[in-house]
Design a protein around this motif. Structure first.
Motif, PDB file in Angstrom:
ATOM      1  N   HIS A  37      26.895  26.608  34.932  1.00  0.00           N
ATOM      2  CA  HIS A  37      27.725  25.421  34.708  1.00  0.00           C
ATOM      3  C   HIS A  37      28.461  24.979  35.978  1.00  0.00           C
ATOM      4  CE1 HIS A  37      27.117  26.924  30.583  1.00  0.00           C
ATOM      5  NE2 HIS A  37      27.247  25.667  30.221  1.00  0.00           N
ATOM      6  N   GLU A  38      28.014  25.499  37.131  1.00  0.00           N
ATOM      7  CA  GLU A  38      28.556  25.105  38.447  1.00  0.00           C
ATOM      8  C   GLU A  38      30.045  25.416  38.586  1.00  0.00           C
ATOM      9  OE1 GLU A  38      26.765  24.186  40.954  1.00  0.00           O
ATOM     10  OE2 GLU A  38      24.894  24.144  39.797  1.00  0.00           O
ATOM     11  N   LEU A  39      30.540  26.414  37.879  1.00  0.00           N
ATOM     12  CA  LEU A  39      31.935  26.855  38.029  1.00  0.00           C
ATOM     13  C   LEU A  39      31.963  27.983  39.061  1.00  0.00           C
ATOM     14  CD1 LEU A  39      32.877  26.830  34.236  1.00  0.00           C
ATOM     15  CD2 LEU A  39      33.395  25.083  35.939  1.00  0.00           C
ATOM     16  N   VAL A  40      31.730  27.585  40.315  1.00  0.00           N
ATOM     17  CA  VAL A  40      31.477  28.550  41.379  1.00  0.00           C
ATOM     18  C   VAL A  40      32.720  29.382  41.690  1.00  0.00           C
ATOM     19  CG1 VAL A  40      30.686  28.835  43.750  1.00  0.00           C
ATOM     20  CG2 VAL A  40      29.718  27.029  42.321  1.00  0.00           C
ATOM     21  N   ASP A  41      33.882  28.733  41.795  1.00  0.00           N
ATOM     22  CA  ASP A  41      35.109  29.466  42.122  1.00  0.00           C
ATOM     23  C   ASP A  41      35.420  30.520  41.069  1.00  0.00           C
ATOM     24  OD1 ASP A  41      35.378  27.935  44.387  1.00  0.00           O
ATOM     25  OD2 ASP A  41      36.695  26.454  43.445  1.00  0.00           O
ATOM     26  N   SER A  42      35.248  30.160  39.806  1.00  0.00           N
ATOM     27  CA  SER A  42      35.489  31.128  38.727  1.00  0.00           C
ATOM     28  C   SER A  42      34.479  32.267  38.792  1.00  0.00           C
ATOM     29  CB  SER A  42      35.399  30.431  37.367  1.00  0.00           C
ATOM     30  OG  SER A  42      36.375  29.418  37.255  1.00  0.00           O
ATOM     31  N   ALA A  43      33.220  31.940  39.112  1.00  0.00           N
ATOM     32  CA  ALA A  43      32.187  32.971  39.216  1.00  0.00           C
ATOM     33  C   ALA A  43      32.504  33.935  40.360  1.00  0.00           C
ATOM     34  CB  ALA A  43      30.820  32.324  39.427  1.00  0.00           C
ATOM     35  N   LEU A  44      32.978  33.392  41.505  1.00  0.00           N
ATOM     36  CA  LEU A  44      33.324  34.237  42.643  1.00  0.00           C
ATOM     37  C   LEU A  44      34.492  35.165  42.305  1.00  0.00           C
ATOM     38  CD1 LEU A  44      32.741  34.841  45.621  1.00  0.00           C
ATOM     39  CD2 LEU A  44      34.403  33.062  46.224  1.00  0.00           C
ATOM     40  N   HIS A  45      35.480  34.614  41.600  1.00  0.00           N
ATOM     41  CA  HIS A  45      36.626  35.440  41.188  1.00  0.00           C
ATOM     42  C   HIS A  45      36.185  36.542  40.237  1.00  0.00           C
ATOM     43  CE1 HIS A  45      40.647  36.522  39.860  1.00  0.00           C
ATOM     44  NE2 HIS A  45      40.250  36.348  38.606  1.00  0.00           N
ATOM     45  N   GLU A  46      35.289  36.205  39.324  1.00  0.00           N
ATOM     46  CA  GLU A  46      34.856  37.181  38.311  1.00  0.00           C
ATOM     47  C   GLU A  46      34.006  38.282  38.927  1.00  0.00           C
ATOM     48  OE1 GLU A  46      34.789  38.776  34.503  1.00  0.00           O
ATOM     49  OE2 GLU A  46      35.932  37.044  35.258  1.00  0.00           O
ATOM     50  N   ILE A  47      33.121  37.923  39.865  1.00  0.00           N
ATOM     51  CA  ILE A  47      32.231  38.951  40.425  1.00  0.00           C
ATOM     52  C   ILE A  47      32.985  39.896  41.347  1.00  0.00           C
ATOM     53  CG2 ILE A  47      31.412  37.832  42.564  1.00  0.00           C
ATOM     54  CD1 ILE A  47      28.558  38.669  41.571  1.00  0.00           C
ATOM     55  N   ASN A  48      34.095  39.412  41.938  1.00  0.00           N
ATOM     56  CA  ASN A  48      34.913  40.284  42.778  1.00  0.00           C
ATOM     57  C   ASN A  48      35.680  41.323  41.960  1.00  0.00           C
ATOM     58  OD1 ASN A  48      34.168  39.163  45.240  1.00  0.00           O
ATOM     59  ND2 ASN A  48      35.719  37.561  45.129  1.00  0.00           N
ATOM     60  N   ARG A  49      35.794  41.081  40.643  1.00  0.00           N
ATOM     61  CA  ARG A  49      36.517  41.999  39.769  1.00  0.00           C
ATOM     62  C   ARG A  49      35.632  43.134  39.239  1.00  0.00           C
ATOM     63  NH1 ARG A  49      37.461  39.772  35.215  1.00  0.00           N
ATOM     64  NH2 ARG A  49      39.098  41.223  34.576  1.00  0.00           N
ATOM     65  N   ILE A  50      34.342  43.049  39.474  1.00  0.00           N
ATOM     66  CA  ILE A  50      33.428  44.030  38.881  1.00  0.00           C
ATOM     67  C   ILE A  50      33.487  45.333  39.679  1.00  0.00           C
ATOM     68  CG2 ILE A  50      31.008  44.518  38.363  1.00  0.00           C
ATOM     69  CD1 ILE A  50      30.589  41.542  37.942  1.00  0.00           C
ATOM     70  N   ASP A  51      33.573  46.433  38.947  1.00  0.00           N
ATOM     71  CA  ASP A  51      33.586  47.762  39.555  1.00  0.00           C
ATOM     72  C   ASP A  51      32.152  48.148  39.920  1.00  0.00           C
ATOM     73  OD1 ASP A  51      34.035  50.309  40.361  1.00  0.00           O
ATOM     74  OD2 ASP A  51      34.580  51.108  38.386  1.00  0.00           O
TER      75      ASP A  51
END
Length: 549
Positions: A37-51
């Motif tokens: 859905h082209e929500l790139v900033d949210s995707a970047l924030h979410e992937i940085n949270r993954i252990d």
């Protein structure tokens, strides 16, 4: 005891890893949805949270792919395509094909960004074949767009147009304005370079309303291409406006080159040279540097600086030779033909293997069928011999049974004669019953019609009395019809009327009904049309007939 503790720790560790991997997969699925859905900033924030600790191979492969995809969409530089090597190896072995196609695509665009054209073509062609096989329209459009750009840079404009048309065809079936903008732009540029200016103008104009759906930094390239096109078409004011808007967002070498050319045509050589120098400072592609130097050389010739112009001529020649050598070395067209030929051969071999497989399967099936056929035939032969023996034994029984049958046939003939006689009698009785039934039905229908007519006439008479009428002209049947209708309306009263009043005349019973209707003696006498003496006489007779004092 120590062994038991060790086993418990191991079980807990494995359970924790499994739960951690499941949680990571859910987070990665969320990242994938955000990127879709082209929500790139949210995707970047979410992937940085993954252990990233204790990941299994499946999670690691998916994480590496989505990490690179997120960085690419967020315009974060990807150091090397080797970041995708693990994902590529995992999906080559385990699938799914859709994720393998996506991995090849991002590997290809990174290689293309690093000017590793031959490797990029190899990766993107693999992505193309896999995306076509899986029917992923979104990925097909992206792959075709990237291959269009590679072919355009290599001077293969007809092939670039082919890929641009395929990209637009895929994207037109998706609700993705951002991707459609990229495909329209690529198609317009491709049409421009094959000389179809009307088609190019049409698709450039389609790009304008779609710029509202992309981020500001993504609009620069589109605006620059539009500006260049309007300049070539003679719309200088519109071209200048678009080119300036483009370089304000993000400078591009070909945008500065077009601005320089525009100012040179106006005679503002100082501004033109300034823009040419800016174009040379940021131009990365050889074809852009060549066209920029050619424009600057013409500017030097116009201003009389022939020494600089001659010096540039040699630079231009060197760059052209370099571009030609690069294109010959890369030989994109031949490489694509080789890959396509290899893919066709691969598909033919796969089809051949399938044909051998099906042929072998058919042969095995035929052999199995033949073996089953002969087995069944042998079984049938044994069964047939048994049946023949049985038939011979039964022939004797049949002869005996035939004699018994002839005897029974004689008896049956006599029974049939008696049966026909009884059947005729039954038929006559049925005819008589039908006649009687018809007569009964006719009688019932006549009684029903007479009763309905009597009720209808009684209602008319009842309504007439209520309306102030009299019975002076009534006949006996009128009184009977009136009584029938009234008793039908008031069943309890009809029972009371028939108890002990059977000797009364219809006229006298009418008096009782009028009394029940609430009429006074005076009103009843008027309704009946009697004199006072006649009325008293009738009342007296009624009391005697009903034994009422």
């Amino acid at each position: 005891m120590r062994r038991f503790l060790f086993m418990m720790i191991a079980v807990l560790a494995l359970s924790g890893c499994r739960n951690g991997n499941e949680r990571a997969m859910r987070q990665l699925a969320t990242v994938d949805t955000l990127l879709t859905h082209e929500l790139v900033d949210s995707a970047l924030h979410e992937i940085n949270r993954i252990d990233t600790t204790a990941m299994n191979d499946e999670v690691r492969a998916y994480y590496a792919l989505l990490r690179v995809q997120t960085m690419w969409k967020a315009y974060i530089s990807v150091a090397s395509d080797s970041l995708l090597d693990f994902s590529l190896a995992y999906y080559e072995k385990n699938g799914p094909q859709a994720l393998l196609a996506r991995t090849y695509y991002y590997k290809g665009v990174i290689q293309k960004e690093q000017n590793r054209t031959r490797e990029a073509v190899e990766s993107l062609k693999q992505a193309e074949f896999l995306a076509d096989a899986s029917g992923d329209l979104l990925l097909q459009s992206k792959v075709c767009n990237s291959l269009e750009d590679i072919n355009f840079s290599a001077g293969e404009y007809d092939k670039a147009l082919e890929y641009a048309l395929r990209a637009v065809d895929c994207c037109s079936r998706l609700d993705n304005p951002k991707l459609l903008l990229e495909d329209y732009e690529a198609l317009a540029v491709a049409y421009h370079h094959v000389g179809k200016q009307d088609s190019a103008l049409y698709y450039f104009e389609q790009c304008v309303p779609l710029t509202a759906y992309v981020r500001k930094e993504e609009q620069a390239h589109v605006l620059a291409n539009l500006g260049v096109y309007y300049k070539n078409m003679g719309g200088l004011q519109k071209a200048e406006e678009l080119l300036k808007r483009s370089v304000e967002i993000e400078p591009h070498g070909f945008a500065y080159r077009s601005l320089a050319s525009l100012y040179a045509d106006r005679g503002d050589y100082v501004k033109a040279e300034e823009f040419y120098q800016q174009a040379l400072a940021i131009a990365e592609r050889l074809d852009t540097r060549i066209s920029t130097l050619q424009g600057l050389r013409e500017l030097k010739m116009q201003t009389g600086d022939y020494r600089s112009a001659n010096a540039m001529a040699s630079d231009i020649a060197m760059l052209k030779d370099s571009l030609e050598r690069t294109r010959k070395t890369e030989d994109v067209a031949r490489q694509q033909q080789s890959i396509d030929h290899r893919q066709v051969k691969k598909e033919m071999n796969a089809n051949l293997r399938k044909s051998w497989y099906w042929s072998l399967s058919l042969l095995v099936l035929l052999l199995a069928f033949a073996a089953y056929y002969f087995y069944r035939k042998r079984q049938d032969d044994v069964r047939m011999r048994r049946l023949q023996q049985q038939m011979a034994e039964n022939a004797k029984d049949i002869m005996a049974a035939r004699l018994d049958a002839e005897d029974v046939e004689g008896k049956m003939t006599e029974l049939r004669r008696d049966h026909r006689k009884a059947k005729d009698q039954l038929y006559n009785m049925q005819q008589r019953v039908e006649q009687l039934q018809e007569k009964q039905d006719s009688t019932i229908e006549k009684m029903r019609m007479d009763y309905a007519q009597q009720l209808s006439h009684g209602r008319v008479l009842h309504d007439a009395l209520l309306a102030g009428g009299t019975t002076q002209l009534w006949r006996k049947q009128d009184f009977l019809d009136f009584e029938c209708y009234y008793c039908m309306r008031d069943i309890p009263f009809s029972i009371e009327l028939n108890e002990g009043n059977a000797a009364l005349s219809p006229q006298q019973r009418c008096c009782l009904i009028l009394s029940h209707m609430g009429k006074s003696d005076e009103e009843i006498r008027n309704i009946m049309g009697m004199s006072e003496g006649a009325w008293r006489t009738m009342l007296s007779r009624m009391k005697k007939m009903t034994n009422k004092e």
